[in-house]
Design a protein around this motif. Structure first.
Motif, PDB file in Angstrom:
ATOM      1  N   ASN A 272       0.809  -1.227   0.000  1.00  0.00           N
ATOM      2  CA  ASN A 272       0.000   0.000   0.000  1.00  0.00           C
ATOM      3  C   ASN A 272       0.839   1.273   0.000  1.00  0.00           C
ATOM      4  OD1 ASN A 272      -2.385  -1.549   0.191  1.00  0.00           O
ATOM      5  ND2 ASN A 272      -2.018  -1.765   2.396  1.00  0.00           N
ATOM      6  N   ILE A 273       2.142   1.144  -0.182  1.00  0.00           N
ATOM      7  CA  ILE A 273       3.032   2.312  -0.094  1.00  0.00           C
ATOM      8  C   ILE A 273       2.625   3.381  -1.119  1.00  0.00           C
ATOM      9  CG2 ILE A 273       4.778   1.382  -1.684  1.00  0.00           C
ATOM     10  CD1 ILE A 273       6.927   2.575   0.238  1.00  0.00           C
ATOM     11  N   VAL A 274       2.623   4.646  -0.680  1.00  0.00           N
ATOM     12  CA  VAL A 274       2.344   5.775  -1.570  1.00  0.00           C
ATOM     13  C   VAL A 274       3.689   6.267  -2.092  1.00  0.00           C
ATOM     14  CG1 VAL A 274       1.403   8.113  -1.736  1.00  0.00           C
ATOM     15  CG2 VAL A 274       0.311   6.431  -0.213  1.00  0.00           C
ATOM     16  N   ILE A 275       3.845   6.252  -3.421  1.00  0.00           N
ATOM     17  CA  ILE A 275       5.130   6.638  -4.014  1.00  0.00           C
ATOM     18  C   ILE A 275       4.980   7.925  -4.824  1.00  0.00           C
ATOM     19  CG2 ILE A 275       7.068   5.915  -5.485  1.00  0.00           C
ATOM     20  CD1 ILE A 275       6.188   2.998  -5.081  1.00  0.00           C
ATOM     21  N   ALA A 276       5.896   8.857  -4.572  1.00  0.00           N
ATOM     22  CA  ALA A 276       5.954  10.086  -5.367  1.00  0.00           C
ATOM     23  C   ALA A 276       7.269  10.120  -6.126  1.00  0.00           C
ATOM     24  CB  ALA A 276       5.839  11.310  -4.464  1.00  0.00           C
ATOM     25  N   LEU A 277       7.200  10.540  -7.385  1.00  0.00           N
ATOM     26  CA  LEU A 277       8.397  10.735  -8.210  1.00  0.00           C
ATOM     27  C   LEU A 277       8.650  12.239  -8.269  1.00  0.00           C
ATOM     28  CD1 LEU A 277      10.469   9.409 -10.245  1.00  0.00           C
ATOM     29  CD2 LEU A 277       8.811   9.987 -12.041  1.00  0.00           C
ATOM     30  N   ALA A 278       9.882  12.650  -7.951  1.00  0.00           N
ATOM     31  CA  ALA A 278      10.204  14.084  -7.952  1.00  0.00           C
ATOM     32  C   ALA A 278      11.399  14.352  -8.859  1.00  0.00           C
ATOM     33  CB  ALA A 278      10.503  14.560  -6.535  1.00  0.00           C
TER      34      ALA A 278
ATOM     35  N   GLU B 129       6.932  15.838 -19.853  1.00  0.00           N
ATOM     36  CA  GLU B 129       5.867  14.963 -20.358  1.00  0.00           C
ATOM     37  C   GLU B 129       6.275  13.494 -20.279  1.00  0.00           C
ATOM     38  OE1 GLU B 129       7.408  17.427 -22.284  1.00  0.00           O
ATOM     39  OE2 GLU B 129       5.994  18.886 -21.437  1.00  0.00           O
ATOM     40  N   GLU B 130       7.560  13.230 -20.557  1.00  0.00           N
ATOM     41  CA  GLU B 130       8.041  11.853 -20.533  1.00  0.00           C
ATOM     42  C   GLU B 130       7.974  11.284 -19.116  1.00  0.00           C
ATOM     43  OE1 GLU B 130      12.100  11.298 -22.065  1.00  0.00           O
ATOM     44  OE2 GLU B 130      12.318   9.635 -20.634  1.00  0.00           O
ATOM     45  N   ALA B 131       8.427  12.064 -18.139  1.00  0.00           N
ATOM     46  CA  ALA B 131       8.431  11.594 -16.751  1.00  0.00           C
ATOM     47  C   ALA B 131       7.001  11.484 -16.219  1.00  0.00           C
ATOM     48  CB  ALA B 131       9.252  12.537 -15.879  1.00  0.00           C
ATOM     49  N   GLN B 132       6.163  12.467 -16.598  1.00  0.00           N
ATOM     50  CA  GLN B 132       4.760  12.451 -16.170  1.00  0.00           C
ATOM     51  C   GLN B 132       4.056  11.205 -16.712  1.00  0.00           C
ATOM     52  OE1 GLN B 132       2.222  15.129 -14.572  1.00  0.00           O
ATOM     53  NE2 GLN B 132       1.688  12.963 -14.364  1.00  0.00           N
ATOM     54  N   ALA B 133       4.313  10.868 -17.977  1.00  0.00           N
ATOM     55  CA  ALA B 133       3.679   9.700 -18.595  1.00  0.00           C
ATOM     56  C   ALA B 133       4.111   8.420 -17.882  1.00  0.00           C
ATOM     57  CB  ALA B 133       4.036   9.626 -20.083  1.00  0.00           C
ATOM     58  N   TYR B 134       5.398   8.324 -17.581  1.00  0.00           N
ATOM     59  CA  TYR B 134       5.888   7.156 -16.842  1.00  0.00           C
ATOM     60  C   TYR B 134       5.214   7.077 -15.462  1.00  0.00           C
ATOM     61  CZ  TYR B 134       8.651   4.750 -13.411  1.00  0.00           C
ATOM     62  OH  TYR B 134       9.008   3.973 -12.348  1.00  0.00           O
ATOM     63  N   ALA B 135       5.145   8.214 -14.757  1.00  0.00           N
ATOM     64  CA  ALA B 135       4.572   8.234 -13.404  1.00  0.00           C
ATOM     65  C   ALA B 135       3.112   7.791 -13.424  1.00  0.00           C
ATOM     66  CB  ALA B 135       4.699   9.634 -12.797  1.00  0.00           C
ATOM     67  N   THR B 136       2.369   8.266 -14.400  1.00  0.00           N
ATOM     68  CA  THR B 136       0.956   7.909 -14.514  1.00  0.00           C
ATOM     69  C   THR B 136       0.804   6.407 -14.728  1.00  0.00           C
ATOM     70  OG1 THR B 136       0.476  10.080 -15.441  1.00  0.00           O
ATOM     71  CG2 THR B 136      -1.179   8.361 -15.803  1.00  0.00           C
ATOM     72  N   GLU B 137       1.619   5.880 -15.658  1.00  0.00           N
ATOM     73  CA  GLU B 137       1.573   4.460 -15.975  1.00  0.00           C
ATOM     74  C   GLU B 137       1.943   3.596 -14.774  1.00  0.00           C
ATOM     75  OE1 GLU B 137       4.095   3.510 -19.480  1.00  0.00           O
ATOM     76  OE2 GLU B 137       5.038   2.090 -18.086  1.00  0.00           O
ATOM     77  N   ALA B 138       2.893   4.083 -13.972  1.00  0.00           N
ATOM     78  CA  ALA B 138       3.359   3.311 -12.812  1.00  0.00           C
ATOM     79  C   ALA B 138       2.541   3.599 -11.545  1.00  0.00           C
ATOM     80  CB  ALA B 138       4.835   3.591 -12.557  1.00  0.00           C
ATOM     81  N   GLY B 139       1.581   4.517 -11.632  1.00  0.00           N
ATOM     82  CA  GLY B 139       0.718   4.812 -10.485  1.00  0.00           C
ATOM     83  C   GLY B 139       1.381   5.660  -9.419  1.00  0.00           C
ATOM     84  N   LEU B 140       2.232   6.592  -9.830  1.00  0.00           N
ATOM     85  CA  LEU B 140       2.962   7.439  -8.882  1.00  0.00           C
ATOM     86  C   LEU B 140       2.433   8.867  -8.904  1.00  0.00           C
ATOM     87  CD1 LEU B 140       6.533   6.511 -10.251  1.00  0.00           C
ATOM     88  CD2 LEU B 140       5.148   5.189  -8.630  1.00  0.00           C
ATOM     89  N   LEU B 141       2.550   9.554  -7.776  1.00  0.00           N
ATOM     90  CA  LEU B 141       2.383  11.011  -7.791  1.00  0.00           C
ATOM     91  C   LEU B 141       3.596  11.583  -8.516  1.00  0.00           C
ATOM     92  CD1 LEU B 141       1.380  11.481  -4.042  1.00  0.00           C
ATOM     93  CD2 LEU B 141      -0.115  11.837  -6.022  1.00  0.00           C
ATOM     94  N   PHE B 142       3.436  12.744  -9.162  1.00  0.00           N
ATOM     95  CA  PHE B 142       4.564  13.307  -9.908  1.00  0.00           C
ATOM     96  C   PHE B 142       4.717  14.803  -9.663  1.00  0.00           C
ATOM     97  CE2 PHE B 142       6.133  15.413 -13.824  1.00  0.00           C
ATOM     98  CZ  PHE B 142       7.445  14.967 -13.743  1.00  0.00           C
ATOM     99  N   PHE B 143       5.963  15.226  -9.465  1.00  0.00           N
ATOM    100  CA  PHE B 143       6.275  16.636  -9.227  1.00  0.00           C
ATOM    101  C   PHE B 143       7.590  16.995  -9.904  1.00  0.00           C
ATOM    102  CE2 PHE B 143       4.079  14.753  -5.706  1.00  0.00           C
ATOM    103  CZ  PHE B 143       3.031  15.632  -5.473  1.00  0.00           C
TER     104      PHE B 143
END
Ligand code: GTP
Ligand code: MG
Length: 195
Positions: free
Chosen positions: A111-117, A157-171
């Motif tokens: 259930n870990i919440v992961i954010a990509l920054a 856009e590239e990092a955002q697309a990856y984050a969305t696909e992997a289910g991560l928050l993105f900043f």
């Protein structure tokens, strides 16, 4: 009544992407231009206020140097949240971030919440001295602005697309200016279930 909940959070990412600087900005609202590499890991705490509750983050800031990789599971085990940091001016650091995300998704709390920054956003923005005044018509764009934008190696856009696909928050963030830093911790907090 004390409604504050403890949340264990781990920072992971390649060496020198700015993990410790992100934490220092969040905890002390400071920036150190020549921050020394972390050895092992550092522990810090900071409260995070939401409208309806207060969380107390217990933050494990891990060392990115490869020789410390084997220590990481000690820090992400039982973590409820993770911030995986890369440097937007270094493409290889996004690849390293992706491998951390994979490791977390295999080995950490399901259930870990992961954010990509994507950090160091200030390096691709025009400097403060040139950003205040609009460009004069007919004048060539300032060389500093052009050079800055060319430092970017990871398109948003590239990092955002990856984050969305992997289910991560993105900043995208800058520990130097503070842009986007509080948002990481606030958005994670909103996703932590109320006990
Ligand atoms: P390890 O502890 O070795 O894993 O590194 P780290 O990820 O903790 O990086 P650290 O915070 O030590 O930052 C590395 C270098 O990048 C330091 O010189 C920081 O001052 C600089 N730095 C960190 N964040 C930013 C940022 O947002 N913008 C700029 N321009 N420099 C930054
Ligand atoms: Mg560090």
């Amino acid at each position: 009544t004390d409604k504050s909940v403890q949340v264990k959070l781990v920072l992971l990412g390649e060496a020198a992407v700015g993990k410790s600087s992100v934490v220092l900005r969040f905890v002390s609202d400071e920036f150190q231009p020549n921050k020394e590499p972390t050895i092992g890991a550092a522990f810090l705490t900071q409260k995070c206020r939401l409208e309806d509750r207060v969380l107390r983050y217990e933050i494990w800031d891990t060392a990115g140097q490869e020789r410390f990789h084997s220590l990481a599971p000690m820090y992400y085990r039982n973590a409820q949240a993770a911030v995986v940091v890369y440097d937007i001016t270094k493409a290889s650091s996004l690849e390293k971030a992706k491998s951390w995300v994979k490791e977390l998704q295999r080995q950490a709390n399901p259930n870990i919440v992961i954010a990509l920054a994507g950090n160091k956003l200030d390096l691709v923005q025009p400097s403060a001295s040139s950003s205040g005044t609009p460009p004069t018509p007919g004048e060539a764009p300032s060389s500093s602005g052009g050079e800055s934008e060319s430092l970017r190696q990871v398109p948003r856009e590239e990092a955002q697309a990856y984050a969305t696909e992997a289910g991560l928050l993105f900043f995208e963030t800058s520990a130097k200016t503070g842009e986007g830093i509080v948002e990481i911790f606030t958005e994670i907090a909103k996703k932590i279930p109320i006990e």
